[in-house]
Enzyme design. Structure first.
Site, PDB file in Angstrom:
ATOM      1  N   VAL A   1       0.845  -1.186   0.000  1.00  0.00           N
ATOM      2  CA  VAL A   1       0.000   0.000   0.000  1.00  0.00           C
ATOM      3  C   VAL A   1       0.888   1.245   0.000  1.00  0.00           C
ATOM      4  CG1 VAL A   1      -1.872   1.201   1.206  1.00  0.00           C
ATOM      5  CG2 VAL A   1      -1.744  -1.289   1.301  1.00  0.00           C
TER       6      VAL A   1
ATOM      7  N   ASP B   1       6.093  -4.193  10.304  1.00  0.00           N
ATOM      8  CA  ASP B   1       4.683  -3.773  10.365  1.00  0.00           C
ATOM      9  C   ASP B   1       4.183  -3.724  11.813  1.00  0.00           C
ATOM     10  OD1 ASP B   1       4.964  -6.594  10.385  1.00  0.00           O
ATOM     11  OD2 ASP B   1       3.003  -6.944   9.467  1.00  0.00           O
TER      12      ASP B   1
HETATM   13  C1  LIG Z   1       4.119 -11.804  11.264  1.00  0.00           C
HETATM   14  C2  LIG Z   1       4.203 -10.996   9.984  1.00  0.00           C
HETATM   15  C3  LIG Z   1       4.283 -11.934   8.781  1.00  0.00           C
HETATM   16  C4  LIG Z   1       2.882 -10.182   9.907  1.00  0.00           C
HETATM   17  O1  LIG Z   1       2.885  -9.369   8.780  1.00  0.00           O
HETATM   18  C5  LIG Z   1       5.399 -10.005  10.029  1.00  0.00           C
HETATM   19  O2  LIG Z   1       5.250  -9.118  11.071  1.00  0.00           O
HETATM   20  C6  LIG Z   1       6.729 -10.729  10.175  1.00  0.00           C
HETATM   21  O3  LIG Z   1       7.240 -11.261   9.223  1.00  0.00           O
HETATM   22  N1  LIG Z   1       7.281 -10.740  11.422  1.00  0.00           N
HETATM   23  C7  LIG Z   1       8.557 -11.302  11.762  1.00  0.00           C
HETATM   24  C8  LIG Z   1       8.535 -12.047  13.057  1.00  0.00           C
HETATM   25  C9  LIG Z   1       8.021 -11.271  14.248  1.00  0.00           C
HETATM   26  O4  LIG Z   1       7.385 -10.235  14.118  1.00  0.00           O
HETATM   27  O5  LIG Z   1       8.265 -11.715  15.384  1.00  0.00           O
END
Ligand SMILES: CC(C)(CO)[C@@H](O)C(=O)NCCC(=O)O
Ligand SMILES: Nc1ncnc2c1ncn2[C@@H]1O[C@H](COP(=O)(O)OP(=O)(O)OP(=O)(O)O)[C@@H](O)[C@H]1O
Ligand SMILES: [K+]
Length: 258
Positions: free
Chosen positions: A13, A109
């Site tokens: 986005v 994110d």
């Molecule tokens: C969990 C997702 C896939 C959600 O978008 C992303 O935040 C991500 O790849 N996180 C890495 C591992 C973590 O946040 O602990």
């Protein structure tokens, strides 16, 4: 003017922030092979279509897909002559550093959602994001990300049923009238919808219990409104949480550099 880019595992986005409001929000699917030129062709076409006056000087990127960052950097450099801020890189400062186990890479994110939610709603929050994965981010009293929960996303779960079982069709999520389904599609929709209501309720209540304090639940992501109807799962729905978080982090870095 700021171009904020939120790149998830499914969708990417782009939003243009003029310092007070978002001028537009553009969505495309995430593809690591998309080139800088392809991004610009798409972006420029839509900006012209909506007749938006743009003067982009800054770019900030959050990407859960590391491979796309290279082409987005080239895009920012080639078309806006700027070095983008990339959330999660050491040079991109956060208003509050995450408190997690050493060596843990928190999804950008989730860091962005934390910054956006704290700015709008204050501390002691559970942020639920219904994206490719359904994530819960725990925001401490001071605004730091202190951990959370990762569950399979709603559409991913439906897709997994279809992929793994020969007789189960592809279905879209919807709120079923009844729990007991009287056809295959209704049975699948019930399992996912009511299963998710239970998942959100149980995880939110266990987080509150574990932390021993009241916490507000803030939801974001395209499917959040569907789950909010008549369930009272969330204290607030914040459609623009991630984009707002990107503007907060961008401003923080500008202020620190000044
Ligand atoms: C969990 C997702 C896939 C959600 O978008 C992303 O935040 C991500 O790849 N996180 C890495 C591992 C973590 O946040 O602990
Ligand atoms: N009622 C609905 N039924 C089915 N899908 C929906 C509905 N409302 C929204 N969606 C879809 O939900 C998704 C929500 O988008 P969101 O940006 O929250 O996550 P995403 O783009 O799927 O995930 P990620 O950010 O991980 O790439 C979009 O793909 C949108 O098309
Ligand atoms: K998202």
């Amino acid at each position: 003017m700021l171009l904020a880019i939120d790149c998830g595992n499914t969708n990417t986005v782009f939003s243009i922030w003029d310092g007070e409001k978002f001028l537009c929000t553009l969505r495309t699917s995430t593809h690591h092979a998309r080139t800088a030129d392809a991004y610009f062709t798409w972006f420029h076409t839509l900006v012209q279509h909506y007749q938006i006056e743009t003067d982009i000087t800054d770019v900030i990127i959050s990407s859960t897909v590391p491979r796309v960052v290279f082409n987005l950097r080239v895009f920012a450099d080639r078309f806006f002559n700027c070095r983008p801020l990339v959330v999660g890189k050491p040079e991109c400062l956060l208003p509050h550093n995450a408190r997690v186990e050493a060596g843990t890479q928190v999804g950008p994110d989730r860091l962005v959602n934390t910054a956006g939610a704290f700015d709008t709603h204050g501390g002691d929050l559970i942020v639920v994001d219904f994206g490719t994965a359904t994530t819960f981010d725990v925001v401490d009293t001071d605004g730091a990300y202190v951990g959370g929960v990762i569950a399979p996303g709603v559409n991913l779960s439906l897709e997994a049923l279809h992929m793994a079982a020969a007789a189960l069709p592809h279905v879209d999520i919807t709120k079923p009238q009844n729990v007991v389904g009287m056809n295959t599609v209704a049975c699948m929709q019930s399992g996912i919808f009511w299963g998710y209501v239970g998942l959100v309720r149980e995880i939110s209540s266990r987080i509150r219990e574990e932390r021993g304090r009241p916490m507000k639940v803030i939801a974001t992501g395209g499917l959040a409104p569907l789950f909010q109807q008549d369930t009272g799962l969330f204290d607030a729905f914040d459609e623009h949480l991630t984009m707002h978080g990107l503007t907060v982090i961008h401003k923080y870095n500008k202020d620190m550099a000044a």
